[in-house]
Design an enzyme around this catalytic site. Structure first.
Site, PDB file in Angstrom:
ATOM      1  N   TYR A 271       0.789  -1.142  -0.215  1.00 58.17           N
ATOM      2  CA  TYR A 271      -0.211   0.081   0.126  1.00 58.17           C
ATOM      3  C   TYR A 271       0.768   1.095  -0.195  1.00 58.17           C
ATOM      4  O   TYR A 271       0.425   2.167   0.424  1.00 58.17           O
ATOM      5  CB  TYR A 271      -1.047   0.008   1.170  1.00 58.17           C
ATOM      6  CG  TYR A 271      -1.491  -1.292   1.652  1.00 58.17           C
ATOM      7  CD1 TYR A 271      -2.464  -2.043   0.539  1.00 58.17           C
ATOM      8  CD2 TYR A 271      -1.382  -1.975   2.815  1.00 58.17           C
ATOM      9  CE1 TYR A 271      -2.657  -3.334   1.032  1.00 58.17           C
ATOM     10  CE2 TYR A 271      -1.775  -3.175   3.309  1.00 58.17           C
ATOM     11  CZ  TYR A 271      -2.515  -3.707   2.220  1.00 58.17           C
ATOM     12  OH  TYR A 271      -3.073  -5.106   2.519  1.00 58.17           O
ATOM     13  N   HIS A 272       2.078   1.504  -0.621  1.00 59.29           N
ATOM     14  CA  HIS A 272       2.840   2.415  -0.700  1.00 59.29           C
ATOM     15  C   HIS A 272       3.159   3.076  -2.095  1.00 59.29           C
ATOM     16  O   HIS A 272       4.302   3.478  -2.400  1.00 59.29           O
ATOM     17  CB  HIS A 272       4.425   2.004   0.058  1.00 59.29           C
ATOM     18  CG  HIS A 272       4.152   1.868   1.502  1.00 59.29           C
ATOM     19  ND1 HIS A 272       4.985   0.773   2.178  1.00 59.29           N
ATOM     20  CD2 HIS A 272       2.881   1.997   2.323  1.00 59.29           C
ATOM     21  CE1 HIS A 272       4.552   0.716   3.274  1.00 59.29           C
ATOM     22  NE2 HIS A 272       3.251   1.191   3.452  1.00 59.29           N
ATOM     23  N   PRO A 273       1.974   3.208  -3.124  1.00 56.13           N
ATOM     24  CA  PRO A 273       2.413   3.626  -4.270  1.00 56.13           C
ATOM     25  C   PRO A 273       2.805   5.115  -4.131  1.00 56.13           C
ATOM     26  O   PRO A 273       2.389   5.753  -3.348  1.00 56.13           O
ATOM     27  CB  PRO A 273       1.179   3.808  -5.026  1.00 56.13           C
ATOM     28  CG  PRO A 273      -0.110   3.421  -3.865  1.00 56.13           C
ATOM     29  CD  PRO A 273       0.563   2.914  -2.704  1.00 56.13           C
TER      30      PRO A 273
END
Ligand SMILES: Cc1cc2nc3c(=O)[nH]c(=O)nc-3n(C[C@H](O)[C@H](O)[C@H](O)COP(=O)(O)OP(=O)(O)OC[C@H]3O[C@@H](n4cnc5c(N)ncnc54)[C@H](O)[C@@H]3O)c2cc1C
Length: 529
Positions: free
Chosen positions: A465-467
């Site tokens: 979840y770190h775009p």
């Protein structure tokens, strides 16, 4: 007549809430903050472990799917993003990690070295352990310790030590490497999102208007100058004018989407969708980076996991009471309770993989917990070299863009993930944790060779979840975060990172927004706020 403001900020997420609060500190500055999602009234937002309840909650989550990933067996990767005041900081796993100093230094962007960002990390922080050269107190963002230790986490930290990895009581201290408990963004056992930390205290200011349910559909231009934003309030089309600047804080998926919808992006892509060109900027939406993670699920020999708590109604009632009366127990815990940062090869100068250690297990985040006692440990690669993209599929702002991460595109990334998983298994084989493991549920004994591991990662790997990096400093932005080639348009969110930082990204985004607010103040002739 459109309403007029000094600044129109798109997106009330991690960055947008910080900016809205800081820019409106000056009562003469009129700020409009637009947020596509609702207010943060869903009660599960505020209970730390409520995180799991928000994965499939479309009202507060964009719930994107990537395109089929070419190196993950063609699977689509589910991509949650916050769509609510606080943005992803309202639905995230609450872990507080800044990344490694080298991350920022390696950006080689004037003003963005770790030394230059540290004052902003400190400024935002209200550190429960007190102030120090690397930590701040009295800032809006509460950084707390887990409410209590857990014997499984203790066993994991001990096992890591037995495997040769140091214990680390502060991942944001002198060094990141080692095993320990995560610190989390909570205050009194409630989530401290940026909406809670920054926006709420600013909420009554007459010069700050927060508009929820407002989907920005395009930036308005006069020539090459951004002059406002058009947005949808339900079905109604509304325009707001920005006398000074439009600031995009929609996050690494939505910010490039909005730029492209507004005519700022790769000319061929915009032509394909009939969007009039404002600026041919081939890098908008490109260079997407994220942390790929792969998980191991362990069956536990003792009924001490959250899985066990959830099997029994009495235990559930007990959890609720412990939370309400003592502010302790599983409901206070972030998804990653403990973890570690490791070097997959001894010659590396800094950790290249991270473990999240969870005292529960499930097949996929957001789904039901396993019916057996279970816990999870994962590996994610901290400095990936693969890059993907975000590209509009339609000229309609309500349609999701195409997202492709391109994980495992490079041999370096494949090697690191395989070595990371082998390293993790070595930790889980140590005497301190062995007594807790009945069996390796996944991947299990059949996975032994490097080829087995790579196949397993391809078949099961997913996002952590770190775009980031889709409107990066250097290519799309100058080092003051202004869109190059245009005037009065700035981007402030995870998109601006030239490379994703080594760890969970919320703290870095908040520090970036704190610094952006100072840059904006200083350009107006005011000193730092
Ligand atoms: C499930 C999950 C778990 C995570 N866990 C952690 C963790 O434990 N620790 C950590 O440090 N990081 C974690 N992260 C990552 C971290 O939360 C993000 O990196 C960070 O919040 C990104 O901030 P941002 O400002 O770039 O975007 P966001 O916080 O996502 O904010 C963007 C906001 O803009 C709004 N918006 C977008 N487009 C429009 C539009 N067109 N019009 C109006 N509004 C719009 C969105 O609705 C959203 O509210 C997690 C993220 C997720 C999704």
């Amino acid at each position: 007549m459109a309403d007029s403001y000094d600044y129109v900020i798109v997106g009330a997420g991690s960055a947008g809430c910080v900016l809205a609060a800081r820019l409106s500190e000056n009562p003469a500055t009129r700020v409009l903050l637009l947020e596509a999602g609702p207010r943060d009234t869903n009660p599960w937002i505020h209970v730390p472990l409520g995180y799991g309840k928000l994965f499939n909650e479309r009202r507060v989550n964009w719930m994107y799917q990537s395109d089929p990933e070419p190196h993950l067996d063609g699977r689509r990767i589910f991509t949650p993003r916050g769509k609510v005041l606080g943005g992803s900081s309202s639905i995230n796993g609450l872990i507080y990690i800044r990344g490694q100093p080298e991350d920022f230094d390696d950006w080689e962007a004037p003003g963005w070295s770790f030394g230059e960002l540290l004052p902003y990390f400190r400024k935002s922080e209200d550190q429960v352990r007190g102030e120090g050269p690397l930590h701040g107190m009295g800032g809006p963002l509460a950084v707390s310790d887990q409410s209590e230790p857990h014997e499984l986490c203790d066993a994991f930290i001990e096992a890591a030590a037995q495997a040769g990895h140091p214990k680390n009581a502060d991942f944001n201290g002198e060094r990141q490497e080692g095993a320990g408990y995560f610190q989390i963004t909570t205050r009194n056992a409630r989530r401290c999102s940026t909406a809670v930390a920054f926006l709420r205290p600013a909420g009554n200011r007459a010069n700050l208007k927060v508009e929820t349910g407002a989907l920005a559909t395009r930036v308005l231009f006069e020539g090459a100058r951004a002059c406002g934003v058009e947005y949808l309030l339900g079905e109604k089309k509304v325009q707001a004018r920005a006398a000074r600047e439009v600031i995009l804080s929609g996050g690494a998926i939505n910010t490039p989407q909005l730029l492209q919808l507004s005519g700022v992006g790769p000319a061929a892509l915009l032509a394909q969708h009939g969007i009039p060109l404002v600026l041919d900027q081939p890098d908008v939406g490109e260079h997407l980076q994220d942390h790929l993670q792969a998980r191991m699920v362990l069956r536990c020999t003792r009924p001490i996991t959250v899985n066990d708590d959830m099997q029994s109604l009495w235990r559930q009632v007990g959890l609720g009471l412990r939370y309400l009366l003592q502010k302790k127990g599983p409901l206070t815990v972030s998804a990653g309770y403990a973890g570690g940062f490791w070097r997959t090869r001894p010659e590396l100068k800094r950790p290249d993989v991270q473990t999240h250690f969870l005292t529960f297990s499930l097949d996929r985040m957001g789904e039901k917990l396993h019916p057996f006692s279970g816990f999870t440990a994962s590996i994610c690669q901290l400095q990936p070299t693969s890059r993907g993209f975000v590209r509009i599929r339609s000229a309609d702002a309500r349609a999701a863009p195409a997202i492709q991460y391109n994980y495992l595109d490079t041999e370096h990334d494949r090697r690191t993930m395989v070595d990371g998983m082998k390293l993790l298994r070595r930790i889980l084989e140590q005497p301190a944790i062995r007594p807790y493991i009945a069996a390796e549920h996944t991947p299990g004994e059949k996975v032994r060779t490097d080829e087995d591991w790579l196949a397993y990662i391809r078949a099961t790997g997913s996002t952590i979840y770190h775009p980031s990096c889709t409107a990066m400093i250097g290519k799309v932005l100058d080092h003051r975060l202004r869109v190059k080639g245009l005037a009065a348009l700035r981007v402030v969110d995870a998109s601006v990172m030239p490379a994703v930082v080594s760890g969970n990204t919320n703290a870095a985004v908040i520090a970036i927004a704190e610094k952006a607010a100072d840059l904006i103040h200083s350009e107006r002739g005011g000193g730092p706020s």
